[in-house]
Design a protein around this motif. Structure first.
Motif, PDB file in Angstrom:
ATOM      1  N   ALA A   1       0.832  -1.205   0.000  1.00  0.00           N
ATOM      2  CA  ALA A   1       0.000   0.000   0.000  1.00  0.00           C
ATOM      3  C   ALA A   1       0.870   1.260   0.000  1.00  0.00           C
ATOM      4  CB  ALA A   1      -0.941  -0.012   1.206  1.00  0.00           C
ATOM      5  N   ALA A   2       1.948   1.246   0.783  1.00  0.00           N
ATOM      6  CA  ALA A   2       2.840   2.411   0.840  1.00  0.00           C
ATOM      7  C   ALA A   2       3.548   2.630  -0.499  1.00  0.00           C
ATOM      8  CB  ALA A   2       3.868   2.236   1.957  1.00  0.00           C
ATOM      9  N   LEU A   3       3.997   1.553  -1.128  1.00  0.00           N
ATOM     10  CA  LEU A   3       4.639   1.678  -2.437  1.00  0.00           C
ATOM     11  C   LEU A   3       3.671   2.284  -3.454  1.00  0.00           C
ATOM     12  CD1 LEU A   3       6.593  -1.694  -2.600  1.00  0.00           C
ATOM     13  CD2 LEU A   3       7.595   0.601  -2.605  1.00  0.00           C
ATOM     14  N   ARG A   4       2.444   1.794  -3.449  1.00  0.00           N
ATOM     15  CA  ARG A   4       1.446   2.325  -4.384  1.00  0.00           C
ATOM     16  C   ARG A   4       1.135   3.787  -4.081  1.00  0.00           C
ATOM     17  NH1 ARG A   4      -3.001  -2.450  -5.427  1.00  0.00           N
ATOM     18  NH2 ARG A   4      -1.557  -3.961  -6.333  1.00  0.00           N
ATOM     19  N   ALA A   5       1.041   4.122  -2.800  1.00  0.00           N
ATOM     20  CA  ALA A   5       0.780   5.518  -2.424  1.00  0.00           C
ATOM     21  C   ALA A   5       1.917   6.418  -2.888  1.00  0.00           C
ATOM     22  CB  ALA A   5       0.586   5.647  -0.911  1.00  0.00           C
ATOM     23  N   GLY A   6       3.124   5.868  -2.969  1.00  0.00           N
ATOM     24  CA  GLY A   6       4.288   6.618  -3.428  1.00  0.00           C
ATOM     25  C   GLY A   6       4.443   6.632  -4.939  1.00  0.00           C
ATOM     26  N   GLY A   7       3.469   6.064  -5.641  1.00  0.00           N
ATOM     27  CA  GLY A   7       3.496   6.099  -7.095  1.00  0.00           C
ATOM     28  C   GLY A   7       4.195   4.936  -7.765  1.00  0.00           C
ATOM     29  N   VAL A   8       4.562   3.913  -6.983  1.00  0.00           N
ATOM     30  CA  VAL A   8       5.220   2.744  -7.547  1.00  0.00           C
ATOM     31  C   VAL A   8       4.144   1.752  -7.979  1.00  0.00           C
ATOM     32  CG1 VAL A   8       6.800   0.826  -7.086  1.00  0.00           C
ATOM     33  CG2 VAL A   8       7.215   3.071  -6.060  1.00  0.00           C
ATOM     34  N   ALA A   9       4.220   1.281  -9.204  1.00  0.00           N
ATOM     35  CA  ALA A   9       3.217   0.362  -9.752  1.00  0.00           C
ATOM     36  C   ALA A   9       3.505  -1.075  -9.307  1.00  0.00           C
ATOM     37  CB  ALA A   9       3.175   0.456 -11.266  1.00  0.00           C
ATOM     38  N   ALA A  10       3.456  -1.313  -8.022  1.00  0.00           N
ATOM     39  CA  ALA A  10       3.762  -2.639  -7.460  1.00  0.00           C
ATOM     40  C   ALA A  10       2.497  -3.473  -7.359  1.00  0.00           C
ATOM     41  CB  ALA A  10       4.385  -2.460  -6.073  1.00  0.00           C
ATOM     42  N   THR A  11       2.656  -4.815  -7.489  1.00  0.00           N
ATOM     43  CA  THR A  11       1.533  -5.732  -7.315  1.00  0.00           C
ATOM     44  C   THR A  11       1.850  -6.886  -6.380  1.00  0.00           C
ATOM     45  OG1 THR A  11       2.148  -7.069  -9.233  1.00  0.00           O
ATOM     46  CG2 THR A  11       0.568  -5.264  -9.619  1.00  0.00           C
ATOM     47  N   ASP A  12       3.134  -7.197  -6.170  1.00  0.00           N
ATOM     48  CA  ASP A  12       3.521  -8.382  -5.396  1.00  0.00           C
ATOM     49  C   ASP A  12       3.591  -8.101  -3.902  1.00  0.00           C
ATOM     50  OD1 ASP A  12       3.802  -9.521  -7.863  1.00  0.00           O
ATOM     51  OD2 ASP A  12       5.975  -9.814  -7.737  1.00  0.00           O
ATOM     52  N   LEU A  13       3.034  -9.041  -3.131  1.00  0.00           N
ATOM     53  CA  LEU A  13       3.251  -8.994  -1.686  1.00  0.00           C
ATOM     54  C   LEU A  13       4.659  -9.482  -1.451  1.00  0.00           C
ATOM     55  CD1 LEU A  13       0.033 -10.530  -0.085  1.00  0.00           C
ATOM     56  CD2 LEU A  13       0.732  -8.149  -0.103  1.00  0.00           C
ATOM     57  N   GLU A  14       5.426  -8.728  -0.708  1.00  0.00           N
ATOM     58  CA  GLU A  14       6.788  -9.142  -0.362  1.00  0.00           C
ATOM     59  C   GLU A  14       6.822  -9.412   1.132  1.00  0.00           C
ATOM     60  OE1 GLU A  14       9.202  -5.869  -1.488  1.00  0.00           O
ATOM     61  OE2 GLU A  14       8.851  -6.159  -3.617  1.00  0.00           O
ATOM     62  N   GLY A  15       7.680 -10.253   1.530  1.00  0.00           N
ATOM     63  CA  GLY A  15       7.771 -10.475   2.953  1.00  0.00           C
ATOM     64  C   GLY A  15       8.224 -11.795   3.242  1.00  0.00           C
TER      65      GLY A  15
END
Length: 153
Positions: free
Chosen positions: A139-153
């Motif tokens: 969610a933070a990556l997307r809020a920062g404008g990064v077009a991410a889709t993968d859950l990392e962890g």
């Protein structure tokens, strides 16, 4: 005065987008924070994944029509990554073809209704923690404008 009416055919992508938007709005109204198009650790992509006010995780699988449901039977593979699972469909979808176990949302582009509550199957604490952290990072990556889709962890 003459009135002209133009009928527009609505295709699968438009139905999927409308149901997804309505389901996300319904989830937000219910206190969840939804993210669309989330790739899970097993490689499957959830149409909507949402974090509830008590930390519960819900996954919603959007079905645009009969053919979409019949060719895509991967929904069981989402269950290890959520406390609640439900289908979201358009009002005209033939709901009788869906299994009775998962929850059921009926949605259009403006919102929706819960027709059947999704049963609760609590995640193990370690998995919940890992998924919650990964969800927050995504969610933070997307809020920062990064077009991410993968859950990392």
């Amino acid at each position: 005065m003459e009135v002209s009416v133009t009928l527009v055919a609505v295709g699968r992508p438009e139905i999927t987008a409308a149901v997804t938007r309505g389901a996300a709005r319904l989830l937000a109204d219910l206190g969840y924070a939804p993210l669309a198009e989330v790739t899970l650790p097993n490689g499957r992509r959830a149409d909507l994944m949402a974090l509830g006010p008590k930390g519960e995780i819900a996954i919603i699988e959007v079905k645009s029509g009969i053919e979409d449901y019949r060719v895509d039977r991967k929904w069981h593979e989402y269950l290890p990554y959520c406390d609640r699972f439900a289908f979201a469909v358009a009002p005209e979808f033939p709901r009788e073809i869906l299994p009775e176990d998962p929850g059921l949302l009926v949605c259009d582009g403006f919102g929706g209704a819960v027709l059947r509550e999704a049963p609760v199957s609590p995640l193990a604490p370690a998995r919940r923690k890992a998924l919650t952290i990964a969800f927050g990072r995504l969610a933070a990556l997307r809020a920062g404008g990064v077009a991410a889709t993968d859950l990392e962890g």
